[in-house]
Write a protein that holds these residues in place. Structure first.
Motif, mmCIF file in Angstrom:
data_model
loop_
_atom_site.group_PDB
_atom_site.id
_atom_site.type_symbol
_atom_site.label_atom_id
_atom_site.label_comp_id
_atom_site.label_asym_id
_atom_site.label_seq_id
_atom_site.Cartn_x
_atom_site.Cartn_y
_atom_site.Cartn_z
ATOM 1 N N LEU A 55 -8.434 1.543 6.376
ATOM 2 C CA LEU A 55 -7.880 0.216 6.626
ATOM 3 C C LEU A 55 -8.988 -0.826 6.475
ATOM 4 O O LEU A 55 -8.834 -1.813 5.753
ATOM 5 N N THR A 56 -10.098 -0.587 7.129
ATOM 6 C CA THR A 56 -11.218 -1.513 7.036
ATOM 7 C C THR A 56 -11.681 -1.687 5.595
ATOM 8 O O THR A 56 -11.787 -2.811 5.092
ATOM 9 N N LEU A 57 -11.941 -0.583 4.944
ATOM 10 C CA LEU A 57 -12.453 -0.652 3.571
ATOM 11 C C LEU A 57 -11.497 -1.406 2.646
ATOM 12 O O LEU A 57 -11.917 -2.251 1.858
ATOM 13 N N THR A 58 -10.216 -1.081 2.768
ATOM 14 C CA THR A 58 -9.240 -1.705 1.871
ATOM 15 C C THR A 58 -9.105 -3.192 2.177
ATOM 16 O O THR A 58 -8.991 -4.023 1.278
ATOM 17 N N LEU A 59 -9.114 -3.528 3.462
ATOM 18 C CA LEU A 59 -9.045 -4.942 3.835
ATOM 19 C C LEU A 59 -10.223 -5.700 3.242
ATOM 20 O O LEU A 59 -10.052 -6.803 2.705
ATOM 21 N N ARG A 60 -11.404 -5.111 3.314
ATOM 22 C CA ARG A 60 -12.587 -5.774 2.756
ATOM 23 C C ARG A 60 -12.433 -5.996 1.258
ATOM 24 O O ARG A 60 -12.764 -7.050 0.728
ATOM 25 N N LYS A 61 -11.934 -4.981 0.605
ATOM 26 C CA LYS A 61 -11.763 -5.063 -0.845
ATOM 27 C C LYS A 61 -10.777 -6.178 -1.202
ATOM 28 O O LYS A 61 -11.038 -6.993 -2.091
ATOM 29 N N LEU A 62 -9.665 -6.210 -0.486
ATOM 30 C CA LEU A 62 -8.646 -7.219 -0.763
ATOM 31 C C LEU A 62 -9.176 -8.616 -0.452
ATOM 32 O O LEU A 62 -8.878 -9.582 -1.152
#
Lengths: 125, 125
Positions: A55-62
DNA sequence: CAGCATCCCGCGGGATACTG
DNA sequence: CAGTATCCCGCGGGATGCTG
């Protein structure tokens, strides 16, 4: 996915889209966040099956791609909200076309698969 | 990607689409095959960067999903042609929406990335 | 609450070599 | 020409534990 620049990837920016949207969770998060500002824990619940890490990683990417805005309220305990940007909203809209396609043909595709598998496994292997 | 069935994946068949279209090469192949019946070696040339192995595997997957029809002409040397099915053609059409989105916002996204990266790396790391 | 760090594993996919 | 078979590696992503 966009590492090797081929004639096709040049002419076909779909690859780019998929890069932004790639990964197991991006779309799920975008959709879940589409209904308004949403908090970290909310997302963790709504996007079922996702780990805290992803969740964290994907949020950062987005966020990096400018699809999500992260707002931190410096309270105790901390409160963080994620909001879709305009272009992300457009993207989600566009994805509806894909959804329709999937719904329309999911039966056909399932049948095609069964036919294919039956054909390749005639006897009861 | 569709292994765990969550409320969201249920309501969001996009996941299904992406399953059919997932992988590094599926879309490239679909697009390359869109202009009519195309032979194995043609695809190998047009979808630049693809290995023979992945071409075969992806073709099989697309065929299984009923997106591609494989026609073998029993000649020597063998001749095999791949043709998009109707639903695959529809899919490719739908992908145009994504293309437009990407083209329209690629600049914005690139800028967002640079801004994000600059922010997170103030000094010259 | 909202993360970041570490360890670990499966599998997507590249390179290479062989065949009907 | 149109594949199949084998080996191998990187990385996406899960599990778990620690923090401001």
């Amino acid at each position: 996915m966009a590492d090797t620049v081929s004639p096709i990837t040049e002419a076909c920016p779909i690859v780019e889209v998929l890069d932004h949207v790639a990964g197991k969770w991006s779309i799920g998060i975008l959709v879940a966040a589409a209904h308004g500002p949403v908090r970290f824990t909310e997302l963790e619940r709504e996007v079922e099956g996702i780990s805290r890490r992803m969740l964290t990683l994907t949020l950062r990417k987005l966020e990096r791609d400018g699809l999500l805005v992260r707002t931190v309220y410096p309270t105790v305990p901390p409160r963080v909200e994620y909001t879709l940007t305009g272009i992300a909203r457009e993207l989600v809209q566009t994805l509806v076309g894909l959804t329709s396609w999937a719904e329309k043909h999911r039966g056909t595709i399932a049948a095609a698969r069964r036919a294919y598998d039956t054909q390749r496994t005639p006897a009861g292997v």
